[in-house]
Write a protein that holds these residues in place. Structure first.
Motif, PDB file in Angstrom:
ATOM      1  N   ALA A  16       0.824  -1.204   0.000  1.00 33.39           N
ATOM      2  CA  ALA A  16       0.000   0.000   0.000  1.00 33.39           C
ATOM      3  C   ALA A  16       0.856   1.252   0.000  1.00 33.39           C
ATOM      4  O   ALA A  16       0.541   2.238  -0.676  1.00 33.39           O
ATOM      5  CB  ALA A  16      -0.938  -0.008   1.208  1.00 33.39           C
ATOM      6  N   HIS A  17       1.951   1.222   0.761  1.00 34.70           N
ATOM      7  CA  HIS A  17       2.783   2.418   0.892  1.00 34.70           C
ATOM      8  C   HIS A  17       3.369   2.841  -0.452  1.00 34.70           C
ATOM      9  O   HIS A  17       3.532   4.045  -0.708  1.00 34.70           O
ATOM     10  CB  HIS A  17       3.896   2.172   1.906  1.00 34.70           C
ATOM     11  N   ILE A  18       3.666   1.886  -1.308  1.00 30.92           N
ATOM     12  CA  ILE A  18       4.172   2.223  -2.639  1.00 30.92           C
ATOM     13  C   ILE A  18       3.161   3.089  -3.384  1.00 30.92           C
ATOM     14  O   ILE A  18       3.532   4.033  -4.083  1.00 30.92           O
ATOM     15  CB  ILE A  18       4.482   0.942  -3.435  1.00 30.92           C
ATOM     16  N   THR A  19       1.873   2.800  -3.217  1.00 26.85           N
ATOM     17  CA  THR A  19       0.844   3.566  -3.940  1.00 26.85           C
ATOM     18  C   THR A  19       0.702   4.977  -3.398  1.00 26.85           C
ATOM     19  O   THR A  19       0.114   5.831  -4.064  1.00 26.85           O
ATOM     20  CB  THR A  19      -0.526   2.853  -3.864  1.00 26.85           C
ATOM     21  N   TYR A  20       1.203   5.230  -2.204  1.00 24.87           N
ATOM     22  CA  TYR A  20       1.087   6.569  -1.620  1.00 24.87           C
ATOM     23  C   TYR A  20       2.187   7.510  -2.120  1.00 24.87           C
ATOM     24  O   TYR A  20       2.128   8.713  -1.851  1.00 24.87           O
ATOM     25  CB  TYR A  20       1.177   6.501  -0.093  1.00 24.87           C
ATOM     26  N   LEU A  21       3.176   6.966  -2.801  1.00 29.40           N
ATOM     27  CA  LEU A  21       4.335   7.740  -3.232  1.00 29.40           C
ATOM     28  C   LEU A  21       4.302   7.925  -4.747  1.00 29.40           C
ATOM     29  O   LEU A  21       3.460   7.377  -5.438  1.00 29.40           O
ATOM     30  CB  LEU A  21       5.618   7.021  -2.806  1.00 29.40           C
ATOM     31  N   SER A  22       5.228   8.718  -5.249  1.00 24.96           N
ATOM     32  CA  SER A  22       5.357   8.892  -6.695  1.00 24.96           C
ATOM     33  C   SER A  22       6.717   8.362  -7.139  1.00 24.96           C
ATOM     34  O   SER A  22       7.658   8.273  -6.338  1.00 24.96           O
ATOM     35  CB  SER A  22       5.246  10.371  -7.075  1.00 24.96           C
ATOM     36  N   GLU A  23       6.827   8.041  -8.420  1.00 23.79           N
ATOM     37  CA  GLU A  23       8.110   7.563  -8.932  1.00 23.79           C
ATOM     38  C   GLU A  23       9.179   8.634  -8.759  1.00 23.79           C
ATOM     39  O   GLU A  23      10.309   8.347  -8.351  1.00 23.79           O
ATOM     40  CB  GLU A  23       7.979   7.182 -10.405  1.00 23.79           C
ATOM     41  N   GLY A  33     -29.561  19.229  -5.113  1.00 18.38           N
ATOM     42  CA  GLY A  33     -30.260  20.044  -4.134  1.00 18.38           C
ATOM     43  C   GLY A  33     -29.439  20.439  -2.929  1.00 18.38           C
ATOM     44  O   GLY A  33     -29.948  21.104  -2.019  1.00 18.38           O
ATOM     45  N   THR A  34     -28.150  20.064  -2.883  1.00 15.99           N
ATOM     46  CA  THR A  34     -27.334  20.379  -1.714  1.00 15.99           C
ATOM     47  C   THR A  34     -27.043  21.873  -1.629  1.00 15.99           C
ATOM     48  O   THR A  34     -26.921  22.558  -2.645  1.00 15.99           O
ATOM     49  CB  THR A  34     -26.003  19.607  -1.741  1.00 15.99           C
ATOM     50  N   ALA A  35     -26.943  22.365  -0.405  1.00 14.48           N
ATOM     51  CA  ALA A  35     -26.535  23.753  -0.166  1.00 14.48           C
ATOM     52  C   ALA A  35     -25.111  23.816   0.366  1.00 14.48           C
ATOM     53  O   ALA A  35     -24.607  24.902   0.686  1.00 14.48           O
ATOM     54  CB  ALA A  35     -27.492  24.412   0.817  1.00 14.48           C
ATOM     55  N   THR A  36     -24.456  22.678   0.451  1.00 15.87           N
ATOM     56  CA  THR A  36     -23.089  22.615   0.950  1.00 15.87           C
ATOM     57  C   THR A  36     -22.120  23.272  -0.034  1.00 15.87           C
ATOM     58  O   THR A  36     -22.256  23.109  -1.247  1.00 15.87           O
ATOM     59  CB  THR A  36     -22.677  21.146   1.167  1.00 15.87           C
ATOM     60  N   ARG A  37     -21.154  24.026   0.487  1.00 16.89           N
ATOM     61  CA  ARG A  37     -20.043  24.562  -0.301  1.00 16.89           C
ATOM     62  C   ARG A  37     -18.946  23.508  -0.363  1.00 16.89           C
ATOM     63  O   ARG A  37     -18.626  22.880   0.643  1.00 16.89           O
ATOM     64  CB  ARG A  37     -19.464  25.833   0.328  1.00 16.89           C
ATOM     65  N   PHE A  38     -18.339  23.352  -1.526  1.00 14.32           N
ATOM     66  CA  PHE A  38     -17.324  22.320  -1.701  1.00 14.32           C
ATOM     67  C   PHE A  38     -15.988  22.923  -2.116  1.00 14.32           C
ATOM     68  O   PHE A  38     -15.930  23.860  -2.909  1.00 14.32           O
ATOM     69  CB  PHE A  38     -17.749  21.310  -2.774  1.00 14.32           C
ATOM     70  N   CYS A  39     -14.930  22.337  -1.581  1.00 12.50           N
ATOM     71  CA  CYS A  39     -13.569  22.603  -2.033  1.00 12.50           C
ATOM     72  C   CYS A  39     -12.937  21.256  -2.336  1.00 12.50           C
ATOM     73  O   CYS A  39     -12.813  20.396  -1.445  1.00 12.50           O
ATOM     74  CB  CYS A  39     -12.777  23.346  -0.963  1.00 12.50           C
ATOM     75  N   ILE A  40     -12.541  21.042  -3.588  1.00 10.83           N
ATOM     76  CA  ILE A  40     -11.962  19.780  -4.034  1.00 10.83           C
ATOM     77  C   ILE A  40     -10.522  20.048  -4.457  1.00 10.83           C
ATOM     78  O   ILE A  40     -10.259  20.908  -5.300  1.00 10.83           O
ATOM     79  CB  ILE A  40     -12.750  19.181  -5.222  1.00 10.83           C
ATOM     80  N   LEU A  41      -9.573  19.309  -3.863  1.00  5.24           N
ATOM     81  CA  LEU A  41      -8.159  19.480  -4.170  1.00  5.24           C
ATOM     82  C   LEU A  41      -7.546  18.158  -4.606  1.00  5.24           C
ATOM     83  O   LEU A  41      -7.865  17.098  -4.046  1.00  5.24           O
ATOM     84  CB  LEU A  41      -7.400  20.004  -2.949  1.00  5.24           C
ATOM     85  N   SER A  42      -6.662  18.210  -5.588  1.00  9.54           N
ATOM     86  CA  SER A  42      -5.920  17.025  -6.020  1.00  9.54           C
ATOM     87  C   SER A  42      -4.451  17.409  -6.175  1.00  9.54           C
ATOM     88  O   SER A  42      -4.091  18.585  -6.120  1.00  9.54           O
ATOM     89  CB  SER A  42      -6.462  16.493  -7.352  1.00  9.54           C
ATOM     90  N   PHE A  43      -3.597  16.387  -6.369  1.00 10.39           N
ATOM     91  CA  PHE A  43      -2.169  16.610  -6.570  1.00 10.39           C
ATOM     92  C   PHE A  43      -1.726  15.987  -7.888  1.00 10.39           C
ATOM     93  O   PHE A  43      -2.160  14.875  -8.240  1.00 10.39           O
ATOM     94  CB  PHE A  43      -1.369  16.022  -5.404  1.00 10.39           C
ATOM     95  N   ASP A  44      -0.839  16.677  -8.590  1.00  3.71           N
ATOM     96  CA  ASP A  44      -0.493  16.270  -9.947  1.00  3.71           C
ATOM     97  C   ASP A  44       0.294  14.962 -10.018  1.00  3.71           C
ATOM     98  O   ASP A  44       0.332  14.322 -11.066  1.00  3.71           O
ATOM     99  CB  ASP A  44       0.266  17.386 -10.670  1.00  3.71           C
ATOM    100  N   THR A  45       0.916  14.527  -8.910  1.00 11.45           N
ATOM    101  CA  THR A  45       1.675  13.270  -8.929  1.00 11.45           C
ATOM    102  C   THR A  45       0.950  12.134  -8.207  1.00 11.45           C
ATOM    103  O   THR A  45       1.525  11.068  -8.002  1.00 11.45           O
ATOM    104  CB  THR A  45       3.056  13.466  -8.286  1.00 11.45           C
ATOM    105  N   ASP A  46      -0.291  12.359  -7.829  1.00  6.52           N
ATOM    106  CA  ASP A  46      -1.077  11.335  -7.134  1.00  6.52           C
ATOM    107  C   ASP A  46      -1.672  10.385  -8.161  1.00  6.52           C
ATOM    108  O   ASP A  46      -2.608  10.730  -8.881  1.00  6.52           O
ATOM    109  CB  ASP A  46      -2.179  12.014  -6.311  1.00  6.52           C
ATOM    110  N   TRP A  47      -1.117   9.178  -8.250  1.00  6.93           N
ATOM    111  CA  TRP A  47      -1.661   8.207  -9.193  1.00  6.93           C
ATOM    112  C   TRP A  47      -2.630   7.235  -8.522  1.00  6.93           C
ATOM    113  O   TRP A  47      -3.284   6.436  -9.192  1.00  6.93           O
ATOM    114  CB  TRP A  47      -0.542   7.453  -9.904  1.00  6.93           C
ATOM    115  N   LEU A  48      -2.757   7.310  -7.203  1.00  8.01           N
ATOM    116  CA  LEU A  48      -3.746   6.489  -6.507  1.00  8.01           C
ATOM    117  C   LEU A  48      -5.135   7.076  -6.700  1.00  8.01           C
ATOM    118  O   LEU A  48      -6.081   6.364  -7.046  1.00  8.01           O
ATOM    119  CB  LEU A  48      -3.392   6.409  -5.019  1.00  8.01           C
TER     120      LEU A  48
END
Length: 364
Positions: free
Chosen positions: A216-223, A296-311
């Protein structure tokens, strides 16, 4: 920042499988002060192998909280401003009901524990929030599996979540991610000490759990991150051993990660939580239409990703953003640059700090 250990007895919990847990216990930590009108509560959701000690010393490892750089006075999740709650998820092993907990007959549940889902985890959290007397959360924040819980909170309890911050996550588990989890589970099941899950009081399946953690730890890292940190450098030697010791630094690192993990986590919990993640698909209950999960949601959303995240790559984050756009939900999105792969959400990121802190303040 250390808060006394807390456990709430929350009665029964009906699970998606149809099973019922008669005596739900949820372990949690709190930081900051709840306003008189109870409007400043922020729930932080942890990832697969995380826990409730988001900003306080871990009782087993002695290490600082897993997101102490994000949660605290003057930090992005500011405990001078917010009342921060973090609970150990259902099925885990740091005080919340799970397979290591005492079941019927006074012995640990083991594999008699019912299979759980991410929605079950969120419903257990909702019972805790009820117990604390909080009707509506100022925000729910989390990364990885924590981000899945954030999205589930917004889908299941749209009237109870003012703001949602989901980082390095997805609205479903991909076939690739299921495959990696299955490798880890099979490593545990193949350990002779697993004993059908009834190893409590005896030798735990540490070898299998260690291998599961390494994979699993390998998937958390990048090449790029692995190459920069280790390359092909040898470990404490001038030449190859022509054997199967840890010749390379990266091998030694993975072995250390696997072994240290077994001192703080339960193998059966790993089985149950990875299965819950594999079952996760927010669109499944809506004929495959993810936007309907947020309609119908009234929730505000903030979505963040990382460019080297392949998981959980940016494409998965964009899928969530497009669904929120289709549901006409207010959403902010950013792809952040980092060499650290999926683990970037746990590490120093000035840009993430600025975005998360600003988003939470804007919603106040």
């Amino acid at each position: 920042m250390n808060a006394p250990p807390r456990t709430a007895s929350l009665g029964s919990l009906s699970l998606e499988s149809g099973a019922v847990l008669r005596q739900l216990q949820v372990a949690y930590e709190c930081y900051g002060t709840l306003d008189p009108d109870r409007s400043n509560a922020v729930l932080v959701c942890h990832a697969l192998t995380g826990d409730q000690y988001v900003a306080s010393t871990h009782p087993l490892t002695g290490k600082s909280g897993w997101w102490a750089r994000m949660v605290g006075p003057g930090r992005p999740i500011d405990t001078d401003r917010y009342f921060v709650i973090c609970s150990n998820v259902l099925g885990s092993c740091l005080g919340t009901t799970g397979p290591a907990s005492e079941g019927e007959g006074g012995t640990p549940w083991g594999m008699r524990f019912p299979v759980i889902t991410l929605a079950d985890m969120v419903r257990a959290q909702a019972k805790l929030i009820d117990h604390l007397g909080i009707e509506r959360l100022h925000a729910v924040v989390g990364g990885s599996m924590g981000g899945m819980q954030v999205l589930s909170w917004a889908a299941l309890y749209p009237d109870r979540v003012a703001s949602a911050v989901a980082i390095a996550t997805a609205a479903r588990h991909s076939a690739q991610n299921i495959a990696f989890h299955e490798v880890g589970r099979q490593a545990i099941l193949a350990d002779p000490n697993w004993n059908g899950g009834d190893y409590y009081g005896g030798e735990a399946p540490t070898a299998g759990l260690s291998v599961a953690r390494m994979a699993a730890h390998i998937t958390y890292l990048s090449e790029a991150g692995l190459t920069e940190k280790f390359g092909r450098r040898l470990q404490d030697r001038q030449a190859k051993s022509f054997g199967f010791d840890a010749d390379f630094q990266v091998e030694s690192y993975l072995r250390y990660q696997g072994l240290s993990f077994t001192s703080r986590f339960d193998a059966n919990s790993y089985l149950y939580i990875t299965r819950a993640m594999d079952y996760f698909d927010l669109a499944e209950a809506h004929d495959g239409q993810l936007a309907e999960a947020f309609r119908g949601t009234a929730t505000r959303f903030c979505i963040l990703s990382f460019d080297t995240d392949w998981l959980y790559p940016t494409a998965e984050a964009r899928r969530v953003v497009h669904a929120l756009n289709a549901a006409r939900a207010p959403v902010s999105f950013a792809e952040l640059s980092s060499p650290f792969g999926h683990d970037a959400f746990l590490l120093e990121s000035t840009e993430m700090d600025r975005i998360v802190g600003g988003f939470l303040r804007e919603g106040a």
